[in-house]
Design an enzyme around this catalytic site. Structure first.
Site, PDB file in Angstrom:
ATOM      1  NE  ARG A  21     -54.225 -10.200  32.306  1.00 33.27           N
ATOM      2  CZ  ARG A  21     -54.494  -9.218  31.475  1.00 33.27           C
ATOM      3  NH1 ARG A  21     -54.100  -9.271  30.228  1.00 33.27           N
ATOM      4  NH2 ARG A  21     -55.161  -8.171  31.890  1.00 33.27           N
ATOM      5  CG  HIS A  84     -58.049   0.828  27.768  1.00 34.99           C
ATOM      6  ND1 HIS A  84     -59.046   0.683  26.830  1.00 34.99           N
ATOM      7  CD2 HIS A  84     -57.638  -0.431  28.078  1.00 34.99           C
ATOM      8  CE1 HIS A  84     -59.237  -0.615  26.596  1.00 34.99           C
ATOM      9  NE2 HIS A  84     -58.395  -1.302  27.337  1.00 34.99           N
ATOM     10  CG  HIS A 104     -58.903  -4.986  22.041  1.00 32.54           C
ATOM     11  ND1 HIS A 104     -57.809  -4.747  22.835  1.00 32.54           N
ATOM     12  CD2 HIS A 104     -59.174  -3.825  21.404  1.00 32.54           C
ATOM     13  CE1 HIS A 104     -57.446  -3.494  22.692  1.00 32.54           C
ATOM     14  NE2 HIS A 104     -58.255  -2.911  21.825  1.00 32.54           N
TER      15      HIS A 104
END
Length: 146
Positions: A21, A84, A104
Protein backbone atom coordinates in the site's frame (compact mmCIF):
# COMPACT_ATOMS: atom_id res chain seq x y z
CA UNK A 1 13.57 -16.02 37.18
CA UNK A 2 11.09 -13.14 36.89
CA UNK A 3 8.93 -12.81 33.82
CA UNK A 4 9.94 -10.11 31.38
CA UNK A 5 7.69 -7.06 31.17
CA UNK A 6 5.30 -7.16 28.22
CA UNK A 7 4.71 -4.37 25.73
CA UNK A 8 1.73 -4.57 23.41
CA UNK A 9 2.28 -3.28 19.86
CA UNK A 10 -1.12 -2.74 18.30
CA UNK A 11 -1.73 -1.92 14.66
CA UNK A 12 -4.93 -0.69 13.08
CA UNK A 13 -6.65 -0.86 9.72
CA UNK A 14 -4.82 -1.46 6.47
CA UNK A 15 -1.44 -1.94 8.16
CA UNK A 16 -1.66 -5.58 7.06
CA UNK A 17 -1.05 -4.16 3.56
CA UNK A 18 2.29 -2.55 4.40
CA UNK A 19 4.82 -3.13 1.65
CA UNK A 20 2.05 -3.05 -0.96
CA UNK A 21 0.00 0.00 0.00
CA UNK A 22 1.42 3.34 -1.14
CA UNK A 23 5.09 2.45 -0.56
CA UNK A 24 6.13 6.04 -1.29
CA UNK A 25 4.30 7.00 1.92
CA UNK A 26 4.52 3.87 4.07
CA UNK A 27 7.70 2.19 2.81
CA UNK A 28 8.45 -1.22 1.38
CA UNK A 29 8.68 -3.21 4.64
CA UNK A 30 5.77 -5.44 5.53
CA UNK A 31 4.23 -5.50 8.98
CA UNK A 32 5.86 -8.92 9.47
CA UNK A 33 9.26 -7.40 8.58
CA UNK A 34 8.74 -4.71 11.21
CA UNK A 35 7.44 -7.22 13.77
CA UNK A 36 10.43 -9.52 13.33
CA UNK A 37 12.87 -6.65 13.91
CA UNK A 38 10.93 -5.52 16.98
CA UNK A 39 11.02 -9.03 18.46
CA UNK A 40 14.82 -9.09 18.13
CA UNK A 41 15.11 -5.60 19.61
CA UNK A 42 12.80 -6.56 22.50
CA UNK A 43 15.20 -9.34 23.48
CA UNK A 44 18.04 -6.84 23.73
CA UNK A 45 15.84 -4.55 25.87
CA UNK A 46 14.82 -7.46 28.13
CA UNK A 47 11.11 -7.10 27.37
CA UNK A 48 8.55 -9.22 25.56
CA UNK A 49 6.39 -7.83 22.77
CA UNK A 50 2.90 -8.91 21.81
CA UNK A 51 2.31 -7.67 18.25
CA UNK A 52 -1.19 -7.61 16.80
CA UNK A 53 -3.08 -6.07 13.87
CA UNK A 54 -6.78 -5.65 13.22
CA UNK A 55 -8.93 -3.78 10.75
CA UNK A 56 -11.63 -3.58 13.44
CA UNK A 57 -11.93 -0.78 15.97
CA UNK A 58 -13.45 -3.00 18.66
CA UNK A 59 -10.51 -5.41 18.56
CA UNK A 60 -8.10 -2.54 19.23
CA UNK A 61 -10.23 -1.46 22.19
CA UNK A 62 -10.38 -5.03 23.55
CA UNK A 63 -6.57 -5.28 23.28
CA UNK A 64 -6.07 -1.97 25.10
CA UNK A 65 -8.22 -3.31 27.92
CA UNK A 66 -6.32 -6.62 27.84
CA UNK A 67 -3.05 -4.71 28.21
CA UNK A 68 -4.44 -3.24 31.42
CA UNK A 69 -5.65 -6.65 32.64
CA UNK A 70 -2.25 -8.30 32.15
CA UNK A 71 -0.42 -5.29 33.61
CA UNK A 72 1.53 -4.55 30.45
CA UNK A 73 4.43 -2.15 30.80
CA UNK A 74 3.18 -0.07 27.85
CA UNK A 75 1.23 -0.09 24.61
CA UNK A 76 2.62 1.13 21.31
CA UNK A 77 -0.39 1.99 19.16
CA UNK A 78 -0.58 2.74 15.46
CA UNK A 79 -4.32 3.22 15.18
CA UNK A 80 -3.93 4.19 11.49
CA UNK A 81 -7.07 5.95 10.20
CA UNK A 82 -8.81 5.45 13.56
CA UNK A 83 -6.31 7.97 14.92
CA UNK A 84 -8.36 10.74 13.36
CA UNK A 85 -11.87 9.42 13.93
CA UNK A 86 -12.17 7.22 17.01
CA UNK A 87 -13.48 8.75 20.18
CA UNK A 88 -13.96 5.15 21.36
CA UNK A 89 -10.20 4.46 21.16
CA UNK A 90 -9.54 7.81 22.88
CA UNK A 91 -11.89 6.73 25.70
CA UNK A 92 -10.23 3.30 25.93
CA UNK A 93 -6.79 4.86 26.30
CA UNK A 94 -8.11 7.23 28.97
CA UNK A 95 -9.77 4.32 30.79
CA UNK A 96 -6.52 2.41 31.36
CA UNK A 97 -3.42 3.26 33.37
CA UNK A 98 -1.00 1.55 31.00
CA UNK A 99 1.01 4.23 29.16
CA UNK A 100 0.24 4.41 25.45
CA UNK A 101 2.72 5.66 22.85
CA UNK A 102 1.18 6.71 19.54
CA UNK A 103 3.17 5.71 16.46
CA UNK A 104 2.90 6.57 12.77
CA UNK A 105 5.11 5.64 9.86
CA UNK A 106 4.42 8.93 8.08
CA UNK A 107 4.10 12.41 9.56
CA UNK A 108 0.34 13.07 9.72
CA UNK A 109 0.94 16.82 10.00
CA UNK A 110 2.70 16.83 6.63
CA UNK A 111 -0.28 15.16 4.95
CA UNK A 112 -3.95 15.94 4.31
CA UNK A 113 -5.63 18.33 6.74
CA UNK A 114 -8.03 15.65 8.04
CA UNK A 115 -4.99 13.73 9.34
CA UNK A 116 -3.86 16.61 11.55
CA UNK A 117 -6.37 15.79 14.31
CA UNK A 118 -5.33 12.87 16.53
CA UNK A 119 -7.71 11.58 19.15
CA UNK A 120 -5.09 8.98 20.05
CA UNK A 121 -2.44 11.66 20.52
CA UNK A 122 -4.72 13.61 22.83
CA UNK A 123 -4.91 10.59 25.15
CA UNK A 124 -1.45 9.05 24.67
CA UNK A 125 1.66 9.69 26.72
CA UNK A 126 3.54 10.73 23.57
CA UNK A 127 3.75 10.42 19.81
CA UNK A 128 6.50 9.29 17.46
CA UNK A 129 5.85 9.79 13.75
CA UNK A 130 7.46 10.41 10.42
CA UNK A 131 10.42 8.05 10.65
CA UNK A 132 8.99 5.12 8.72
CA UNK A 133 9.52 1.74 10.38
CA UNK A 134 12.09 3.42 12.65
CA UNK A 135 9.14 5.07 14.44
CA UNK A 136 8.31 1.68 15.98
CA UNK A 137 11.94 1.18 16.96
CA UNK A 138 12.05 4.55 18.71
CA UNK A 139 8.74 3.85 20.45
CA UNK A 140 9.99 0.49 21.72
CA UNK A 141 13.10 2.18 23.16
CA UNK A 142 10.87 4.69 24.94
CA UNK A 143 8.40 2.07 26.18
CA UNK A 144 11.14 -0.17 27.58
CA UNK A 145 12.46 2.75 29.64
CA UNK A 146 9.11 3.60 31.26
Amino acid sequence: MAEKPIIFILNGPNLNLLGLREPTIYGHQTLDDIANKLKVKAESLDVTVEIRQSNHEGALIDWLQEAQAVKAKAVILNAAAYTHTSVAIYDAIRAITVPVIEVHLSNPHAREAFRHKSYVGEAALGTISGFGAKSYDLALDAAAKL
